[in-house]
Design a protein around this motif. Sequence first.
Motif, PDB file in Angstrom:
ATOM      1  N   TRP A 181      27.169 -13.368   4.157  1.00 26.62           N
ATOM      2  CA  TRP A 181      25.937 -12.639   3.839  1.00 26.62           C
ATOM      3  C   TRP A 181      24.773 -13.611   3.716  1.00 26.62           C
ATOM      4  CZ3 TRP A 181      26.216  -7.642   4.549  1.00 26.62           C
ATOM      5  CH2 TRP A 181      27.424  -6.977   4.346  1.00 26.62           C
ATOM      6  N   VAL A 182      23.594 -13.150   4.093  1.00 33.35           N
ATOM      7  CA  VAL A 182      22.416 -14.026   4.143  1.00 33.35           C
ATOM      8  C   VAL A 182      21.410 -13.652   3.060  1.00 33.35           C
ATOM      9  CG1 VAL A 182      20.494 -14.804   5.574  1.00 33.35           C
ATOM     10  CG2 VAL A 182      22.698 -14.300   6.632  1.00 33.35           C
ATOM     11  N   GLY A 183      20.848 -14.682   2.424  1.00 42.25           N
ATOM     12  CA  GLY A 183      19.689 -14.523   1.551  1.00 42.25           C
ATOM     13  C   GLY A 183      18.520 -15.279   2.153  1.00 42.25           C
ATOM     14  N   ASP A 184      17.327 -14.717   2.052  1.00 43.96           N
ATOM     15  CA  ASP A 184      16.141 -15.302   2.691  1.00 43.96           C
ATOM     16  C   ASP A 184      14.973 -15.135   1.742  1.00 43.96           C
ATOM     17  OD1 ASP A 184      14.301 -16.300   4.506  1.00 43.96           O
ATOM     18  OD2 ASP A 184      14.337 -14.552   5.823  1.00 43.96           O
ATOM     19  N   ASN A 185      14.245 -16.221   1.465  1.00 46.46           N
ATOM     20  CA  ASN A 185      13.085 -16.139   0.573  1.00 46.46           C
ATOM     21  C   ASN A 185      12.098 -17.261   0.848  1.00 46.46           C
ATOM     22  OD1 ASN A 185      14.772 -17.207  -2.559  1.00 46.46           O
ATOM     23  ND2 ASN A 185      14.717 -18.211  -0.573  1.00 46.46           N
TER      24      ASN A 185
ATOM     25  N   GLU B 100      -2.367 -16.425  -5.571  1.00 45.52           N
ATOM     26  CA  GLU B 100      -2.175 -15.338  -6.538  1.00 45.52           C
ATOM     27  C   GLU B 100      -2.174 -13.979  -5.831  1.00 45.52           C
ATOM     28  OE1 GLU B 100      -4.674 -13.265 -10.195  1.00 45.52           O
ATOM     29  OE2 GLU B 100      -4.910 -15.420  -9.846  1.00 45.52           O
ATOM     30  N   THR B 101      -3.108 -13.810  -4.912  1.00 41.79           N
ATOM     31  CA  THR B 101      -3.215 -12.528  -4.214  1.00 41.79           C
ATOM     32  C   THR B 101      -2.019 -12.290  -3.306  1.00 41.79           C
ATOM     33  OG1 THR B 101      -5.635 -12.667  -4.262  1.00 41.79           O
ATOM     34  CG2 THR B 101      -4.652 -11.152  -2.658  1.00 41.79           C
ATOM     35  N   THR B 102      -1.566 -13.323  -2.612  1.00 36.24           N
ATOM     36  CA  THR B 102      -0.428 -13.150  -1.707  1.00 36.24           C
ATOM     37  C   THR B 102       0.840 -12.812  -2.481  1.00 36.24           C
ATOM     38  OG1 THR B 102      -1.455 -14.729  -0.186  1.00 36.24           O
ATOM     39  CG2 THR B 102       0.837 -14.157   0.219  1.00 36.24           C
ATOM     40  N   GLU B 103       1.018 -13.425  -3.638  1.00 33.45           N
ATOM     41  CA  GLU B 103       2.169 -13.046  -4.470  1.00 33.45           C
ATOM     42  C   GLU B 103       2.055 -11.585  -4.908  1.00 33.45           C
ATOM     43  OE1 GLU B 103       4.542 -14.095  -8.595  1.00 33.45           O
ATOM     44  OE2 GLU B 103       2.886 -15.399  -7.984  1.00 33.45           O
ATOM     45  N   LYS B 104       0.861 -11.156  -5.286  1.00 35.07           N
ATOM     46  CA  LYS B 104       0.661  -9.748  -5.650  1.00 35.07           C
ATOM     47  C   LYS B 104       1.004  -8.833  -4.479  1.00 35.07           C
ATOM     48  CE  LYS B 104      -2.978 -10.260  -9.159  1.00 35.07           C
ATOM     49  NZ  LYS B 104      -4.414 -10.008  -9.467  1.00 35.07           N
ATOM     50  N   CYS B 105       0.617  -9.254  -3.277  1.00 34.90           N
ATOM     51  CA  CYS B 105       0.934  -8.478  -2.082  1.00 34.90           C
ATOM     52  C   CYS B 105       2.443  -8.301  -1.943  1.00 34.90           C
ATOM     53  CB  CYS B 105       0.379  -9.167  -0.840  1.00 34.90           C
ATOM     54  SG  CYS B 105      -1.410  -9.096  -0.644  1.00 34.90           S
ATOM     55  N   MET B 106       3.175  -9.402  -2.161  1.00 34.63           N
ATOM     56  CA  MET B 106       4.626  -9.328  -2.042  1.00 34.63           C
ATOM     57  C   MET B 106       5.211  -8.330  -3.038  1.00 34.63           C
ATOM     58  SD  MET B 106       7.523 -12.243  -2.764  1.00 34.63           S
ATOM     59  CE  MET B 106       7.202 -12.109  -4.545  1.00 34.63           C
TER      60      MET B 106
ATOM     61  N   ALA C 181      13.839  -8.051   4.104  1.00 39.55           N
ATOM     62  CA  ALA C 181      13.111  -9.250   3.691  1.00 39.55           C
ATOM     63  C   ALA C 181      11.626  -8.941   3.845  1.00 39.55           C
ATOM     64  CB  ALA C 181      13.507 -10.450   4.546  1.00 39.55           C
ATOM     65  N   ILE C 182      10.953  -8.822   2.725  1.00 45.01           N
ATOM     66  CA  ILE C 182       9.522  -8.488   2.715  1.00 45.01           C
ATOM     67  C   ILE C 182       8.752  -9.783   2.489  1.00 45.01           C
ATOM     68  CG2 ILE C 182       7.726  -7.259   1.446  1.00 45.01           C
ATOM     69  CD1 ILE C 182       9.796  -5.036   0.966  1.00 45.01           C
ATOM     70  N   GLU C 183       7.845 -10.120   3.435  1.00 46.82           N
ATOM     71  CA  GLU C 183       7.248 -11.458   3.410  1.00 46.82           C
ATOM     72  C   GLU C 183       5.801 -11.466   3.889  1.00 46.82           C
ATOM     73  OE1 GLU C 183       8.949 -14.287   6.190  1.00 46.82           O
ATOM     74  OE2 GLU C 183      10.169 -12.718   7.088  1.00 46.82           O
TER      75      GLU C 183
ATOM     76  N   HIS D  59       2.403 -17.696   1.972  1.00 45.67           N
ATOM     77  CA  HIS D  59       3.592 -16.945   2.428  1.00 45.67           C
ATOM     78  C   HIS D  59       4.541 -16.787   1.242  1.00 45.67           C
ATOM     79  CE1 HIS D  59       7.455 -17.085   5.126  1.00 45.67           C
ATOM     80  NE2 HIS D  59       7.183 -15.854   4.746  1.00 45.67           N
ATOM     81  N   PHE D  60       4.817 -15.545   0.874  1.00 46.77           N
ATOM     82  CA  PHE D  60       5.762 -15.238  -0.201  1.00 46.77           C
ATOM     83  C   PHE D  60       6.774 -14.227   0.323  1.00 46.77           C
ATOM     84  CE2 PHE D  60       2.252 -17.035  -2.435  1.00 46.77           C
ATOM     85  CZ  PHE D  60       2.747 -17.537  -3.639  1.00 46.77           C
ATOM     86  N   GLU D  61       8.048 -14.398  -0.064  1.00 46.23           N
ATOM     87  CA  GLU D  61       9.108 -13.533   0.485  1.00 46.23           C
ATOM     88  C   GLU D  61      10.257 -13.384  -0.494  1.00 46.23           C
ATOM     89  OE1 GLU D  61      12.135 -13.460   4.366  1.00 46.23           O
ATOM     90  OE2 GLU D  61      11.215 -15.339   3.693  1.00 46.23           O
ATOM     91  N   LYS D  62      10.784 -12.168  -0.565  1.00 43.42           N
ATOM     92  CA  LYS D  62      12.040 -11.912  -1.256  1.00 43.42           C
ATOM     93  C   LYS D  62      12.859 -10.902  -0.453  1.00 43.42           C
ATOM     94  CE  LYS D  62      10.853 -13.066  -6.042  1.00 43.42           C
ATOM     95  NZ  LYS D  62      11.893 -14.091  -6.226  1.00 43.42           N
TER      96      LYS D  62
END
Length: 263
Positions: A106-110, A128-134, A203-205, A234-237
């Motif tokens: 299984w894969v994790g991506d962040n 700050e804004t990009t993290e809020k977007c994520m 994966a939302i990024e 670039h922020f992703e979880k």
Amino acid sequence: MRLNIIKKSPAEIEAMKEAGRLSAYVLRKVGEAAKPGVSTLELDELAETLIRAEGGIPVFKGYGGFPGSICASVNDQIVHGIPSSKAVLREGDILSIDTGATVDGWVGDNAWTYPIGKVSSDVAMLLETTEKCMWAGLSAARAGNHLGDIGHAVQSIAEAQGYGVVRDYVGHGIGRHMHEDPNVPNYGRPHSGIELEVGMVLAIEPMINMGTRKTRVGRDGWLVTTRDHKPSAHFEKTVAITEDGPLVLTTEPGFTRPVSKTC
């Protein structure tokens, strides 16, 4: 084109948590090591060591020929920066680190964008804004919503600040493979696109530029930069859509932030 969306059972989502935990742990440790005078190659070597020490496989290494265990993108570099001994971090830089691990198939991506020392107020606001977007995109990842709701949540926050939302690169489904259907754009109209269902893992990024949304690919065929050379974040979880709402999989015990129902 017909999509091949592979929904995961509750047991499979549970199994994905270890890949997510390891990916989040490595991202955090590499981010802590990102300081002035450190090269991105040193950070890459640290990531690979940490992943393999816990029995994982660096999912990026060799993927499509990519040579690193992380993507290391500095300042106006959006994504896919190849780690290098020549890329030495300096005070005031920002560094986007994208990494992932495979555990038991299984894969994790962040990803996360880190300030290197003290950055300008304009750059701090971009991060700050990009993290809020994520987080807004993650919050929209609920059964009954649509793909366009995720993209709209991201786009509306970014564009309210006058930022450019990258369209050439998007999020994606994830599971046994790093990239699965569907693609997850960071822009869109509410209630548009496919309906989100329990069992989807995404994966939302958000990739957000201080200036134009337009991009340019470097001579190596990997590195993507902003067309106007202004900074990008670039922020992703990785998130699973469950009966109880979004469940972030790329997280560590003690480092968990719940996904707001009102983002």
